[in-house]
Design an enzyme around this catalytic site. Sequence first.
Site, short mmCIF file in Angstrom:
data_model
loop_
_atom_site.label_atom_id
_atom_site.label_comp_id
_atom_site.label_asym_id
_atom_site.label_seq_id
_atom_site.Cartn_x
_atom_site.Cartn_y
_atom_site.Cartn_z
NE ARG A 1 -3.95 -1.69 2.24
CZ ARG A 1 -5.08 -1.04 2.00
NH1 ARG A 1 -5.12 0.26 2.04
NH2 ARG A 1 -6.18 -1.69 1.72
CE LYS B 1 2.77 -3.53 -16.06
NZ LYS B 1 1.41 -3.94 -16.00
CD GLU C 1 3.61 -0.30 -13.05
OE1 GLU C 1 3.35 -0.98 -14.07
OE2 GLU C 1 2.91 -0.35 -12.04
CE LYS D 1 -0.07 -5.99 -7.12
NZ LYS D 1 0.14 -5.95 -8.59
#
Length: 606
Positions: free
Chosen positions: A27, A482, A485, A601
């Site tokens: 988190r 992807k 990130e 996440k």
Amino acid sequence: MCGIIGINSNKPVSSTIVNSLKKLEYRGYDSAGIATLSSGLINEVKSEGRVDNLEKNSLVQNMEGTIGIGHVRWATHGSPNSINAHPHSSQNVSVVHNGIIENSTLLKKFLVNKGHKFKSQTDTEVIVHLISEHLKTDNIVNSIKKTLKSLHGSFALGIIFKDQPDLIVGARRGSPLAVGYGPNENYLGSDSYALKSMTNKITYLNDGEFCIIKKDHVEFFNEDGIKINKKVLELSSTEEKYDKGDYKHFMAKEIEEQPITLKNGINEYVDKSNNDINIYNFPWKINEISSLTLIGCGTAYHSCLMAKYWLEELTSLDVSVDIASEFRYRKNRFKKDSLYVFVSQSGETADTYAALDLCKQNNMKTCAVVNVIESSIARDSEFVLPIHCGTEIGVASTKAFLGQILILYILSLKIGLWRKDINKETFSKKLKDLKELPKMVEKTLLTDNKIQSISGTFNEAKGSMFLGRGFSYPIALEGALKLKELSYVHAEGYPAGEMKHGPLALIEEGMPVVVLAPRDNYYKKTISNMQEVIARGAKVLLITNKSKDEIVSENIWEKIEVESTNADLLPFLLTIPLQKLAYYSALKKGYDIDKPRNLAKSVTVE
Ligand code: M6R
């Protein structure tokens, strides 16, 4: 985002809090902190960065106290340093917070005028001082009730008090919060996952509710401070084991696990003996639905977009797709015969949850495609289609993406058959191919060396483009996401046919461009678009599927061929090399692949 834990026990709590915080790091991982009560004082230790840093701190190792709260942070207000880390404390109150207080500037002004001194740049600190202010004249329940009423925005809170050494307060509006029950101790946590090693008996707080957690019982209150009864749910007690095995990173392991994800999904929904798809307990009659809206964020949004192509191919439904953060504030035309599908790995994404909530308020039919079946989105949707990919730890979504698009493909096929938009023969043929998909993905996963060797080119370039048409367009978007990130390099996904309307101006000598051109109906058009970028100096990595027909094109920089299957299923295979490309690019740069910078996440703030 942020993760919260609270424990009220008769044993020292600091090491259990730290271990639970490690489970909540998905988190946020900007900073971590803990506060306990001992010898009539609030002790607080905080550190910048990962929970590991907090754990190594000798102050934590020697921390006493049988009651405490902990926090992992994803910064919203104020930079990610130890001052802004939670808990935030006054002399008599300590608070951990997940969410955003939208009126914090006004509240701070009011509190400063009353003589309160602030230490951090966070919005959270106003909560600490508001409670302290109310406690001057009121009891705990009234002070909490009044504080919560004056807060605008979203929050999940854990609070301890110097003068109340036997209780923790939990409160929720917008951000999820769970209470857990143990032997002579009780807990507070952002989710049941963080509590699972301690208990499988859980109560979820609803919006507006708060609770007082004592060692031997928990009291619940509604927003008016009136006591309420809540159900205790018993969750499955099996705790999954999470380790990287022989892999360097969870992401690498999760990429390789994708054939299992597909097998699990197929076993769950495909009735192999009757050559059918089982969607048990589908709560609506199919003729009650004439349109379908898919909603998600990030990778889950790309899954929605992928599903639009399949649903339009296989059914005659009207299909629309929305990014949850846009949908929730737009003036939507809610249609009675529309089904709203919410796609989310975590099931906790704040924007997606808010979109679901909005649809529920408008009495719409709601269906969730989620991985975490105990999540808020799963609990609050009318119908749930689980992904069954197991826990995904890497922040970059890989196996959950394939899991999501599998379930959405299965749903599209079944709706097509139910509505007689496709005949039984077509359905059976497509189902037969689907059963072979895990093997195809296994084979595609073997293509590795070439991707490793070319990944450096993407790191060195100013930027790169990912192009596709039709079924390959959502995959191009996902490939670009992807790479950004994980490798922190600029990458853009584009419909190949759109390049000439502007982005072609970006192409210069040596710019890497990934072209997804499987042998489907769009193949020839995409190859023409590829020629256009090659002509302007792009270094093209062509990703296609194996075929006897030669590609009639010169000057392709590199080519990767995935396995061949029917056109519907090629997006699954095209995804694999793109995931690996992003992984190896980040690996070459030595970045933290499982926890990329600035991300988390589970995105529980809007
Ligand atoms: O848990 P969700 O699927 O709702 O999460 C949505 C996005 O935050 C997520 O997919 C994000 O884009 C991933 N990190 C991308 O890899």
